[in-house]
Design a protein around this motif. Structure first.
Motif, PDB file in Angstrom:
ATOM      1  N   THR A   1       0.838  -1.206   0.000  1.00 35.63           N
ATOM      2  CA  THR A   1       0.000   0.000   0.000  1.00 35.63           C
ATOM      3  C   THR A   1       0.865   1.246   0.000  1.00 35.63           C
ATOM      4  OG1 THR A   1      -1.794  -1.139   1.124  1.00 35.63           O
ATOM      5  CG2 THR A   1      -1.806   1.260   1.257  1.00 35.63           C
TER       6      THR A   1
ATOM      7  N   VAL B   1       2.272   1.723  -3.482  1.00 38.69           N
ATOM      8  CA  VAL B   1       1.258   2.227  -4.412  1.00 38.69           C
ATOM      9  C   VAL B   1       0.997   3.708  -4.155  1.00 38.69           C
ATOM     10  CG1 VAL B   1      -1.176   2.057  -5.090  1.00 38.69           C
ATOM     11  CG2 VAL B   1       0.197  -0.023  -4.832  1.00 38.69           C
ATOM     12  N   VAL B   2       0.882   4.096  -2.893  1.00 44.01           N
ATOM     13  CA  VAL B   2       0.656   5.501  -2.557  1.00 44.01           C
ATOM     14  C   VAL B   2       1.819   6.353  -3.055  1.00 44.01           C
ATOM     15  CG1 VAL B   2       0.496   7.136  -0.622  1.00 44.01           C
ATOM     16  CG2 VAL B   2      -0.894   5.051  -0.623  1.00 44.01           C
TER      17      VAL B   2
ATOM     18  N   ILE C   1       1.545   6.662  -6.834  1.00 40.66           N
ATOM     19  CA  ILE C   1       0.480   7.610  -7.201  1.00 40.66           C
ATOM     20  C   ILE C   1       0.993   9.037  -7.003  1.00 40.66           C
ATOM     21  CG2 ILE C   1      -1.789   8.534  -6.538  1.00 40.66           C
ATOM     22  CD1 ILE C   1      -2.612   5.597  -5.942  1.00 40.66           C
TER      23      ILE C   1
ATOM     24  N   VAL D   1       3.263   9.907  -9.895  1.00 37.11           N
ATOM     25  CA  VAL D   1       2.490  10.136 -11.115  1.00 37.11           C
ATOM     26  C   VAL D   1       1.844  11.521 -11.067  1.00 37.11           C
ATOM     27  CG1 VAL D   1       0.411   9.414 -12.382  1.00 37.11           C
ATOM     28  CG2 VAL D   1       2.089   7.704 -11.661  1.00 37.11           C
ATOM     29  N   VAL D   2       1.235  11.853  -9.940  1.00 39.41           N
ATOM     30  CA  VAL D   2       0.569  13.151  -9.794  1.00 39.41           C
ATOM     31  C   VAL D   2       1.583  14.289  -9.943  1.00 39.41           C
ATOM     32  CG1 VAL D   2      -0.623  14.663  -8.143  1.00 39.41           C
ATOM     33  CG2 VAL D   2      -1.368  12.289  -8.437  1.00 39.41           C
TER      34      VAL D   2
ATOM     35  N   TYR E   1       2.621  14.566 -13.574  1.00 41.12           N
ATOM     36  CA  TYR E   1       1.508  15.077 -14.371  1.00 41.12           C
ATOM     37  C   TYR E   1       1.358  16.586 -14.186  1.00 41.12           C
ATOM     38  CZ  TYR E   1      -3.206  15.928 -16.055  1.00 41.12           C
ATOM     39  OH  TYR E   1      -4.291  16.442 -16.717  1.00 41.12           O
TER      40      TYR E   1
ATOM     41  N   LEU F   1      -7.465  -0.102 -15.266  1.00 44.87           N
ATOM     42  CA  LEU F   1      -6.876   1.047 -14.579  1.00 44.87           C
ATOM     43  C   LEU F   1      -7.920   2.137 -14.372  1.00 44.87           C
ATOM     44  CD1 LEU F   1      -4.467   2.536 -13.371  1.00 44.87           C
ATOM     45  CD2 LEU F   1      -3.861   3.256 -15.703  1.00 44.87           C
TER      46      LEU F   1
ATOM     47  N   LEU G   1      -9.208   3.474 -10.734  1.00 34.99           N
ATOM     48  CA  LEU G   1      -9.103   4.885 -10.355  1.00 34.99           C
ATOM     49  C   LEU G   1     -10.471   5.446  -9.993  1.00 34.99           C
ATOM     50  CD1 LEU G   1      -6.504   6.066 -13.014  1.00 34.99           C
ATOM     51  CD2 LEU G   1      -6.133   5.818 -10.543  1.00 34.99           C
TER      52      LEU G   1
ATOM     53  N   MET H   1     -11.356   4.227  -6.596  1.00 35.29           N
ATOM     54  CA  MET H   1     -10.637   4.963  -5.559  1.00 35.29           C
ATOM     55  C   MET H   1     -11.277   6.332  -5.319  1.00 35.29           C
ATOM     56  SD  MET H   1      -6.638   4.179  -6.416  1.00 35.29           S
ATOM     57  CE  MET H   1      -6.068   5.266  -5.105  1.00 35.29           C
TER      58      MET H   1
END
Length: 149
Positions: A14, A17-18, A21, A24-25, A28, A135, A139, A142
């Motif tokens: 977890t 993954v956090v 993310i 990625v954010v 982006y 995916l 998302l 989530m």
């Protein structure tokens, strides 16, 4: 089924993954800011324009979607309106309400901006349609949204 004594929030997977993310954010947003700047827009202006290019929207709803104060959206829309990228018009469903809408030039600018975002598009292009669907659905889950298709 027995509950694990270890909380999911401290589970190494977890956490990984956090962290992913978050990466990625961050990437982006960095690319989005650069792409916006190439169109002489701030990131916030680009995000508002992107939302309005989909459909005319009351500014209060734009503020809710962007998680900001309505007065911020008013200022952003003012600046976009001066550039001819958005316009205010009465809501056809309730003429007391004003909606902001992208003009033809605003939609074209939003399209060019979207096309210039390679960071997400290139890696997503390497996924199969089934992988992109999974995916997307994860998302949405989530975010508490219903998966479609």
């Amino acid at each position: 089924m027995a509950r694990s004594t270890r909380s999911r929030s401290t589970d190494p997977l977890t956490r990984e993954v956090v962290d992913l993310i978050g990466s990625v954010v961050a990437r982006y947003y960095a690319e989005y800011e650069l792409a916006a700047a190439h169109h002489s827009l701030t990131g916030a202006q680009a995000r508002v324009l992107a939302l309005l290019s989909r459909e005319p929207t009351p500014m209060r709803k734009v503020a809710q979607q962007l998680k900001c104060e309505p007065s911020n959206v008013t200022g952003i829309v003012d600046r976009l309106e001066v550039r001819g990228l958005v316009e205010r018009r009465p809501d056809p469903a309730d003429r007391r309400v004003k909606v902001a809408a992208a003009t033809d030039e605003g939609r074209a600018t939003a399209d060019r901006l979207r096309e210039s975002l390679d960071f997400a598009r290139e890696p997503l292009g390497e996924l199969t349609n089934a992988e992109r669907t999974v995916l997307r659905d994860l998302l949405k889950r989530m975010l508490g949204e219903d998966a479609e298709d």
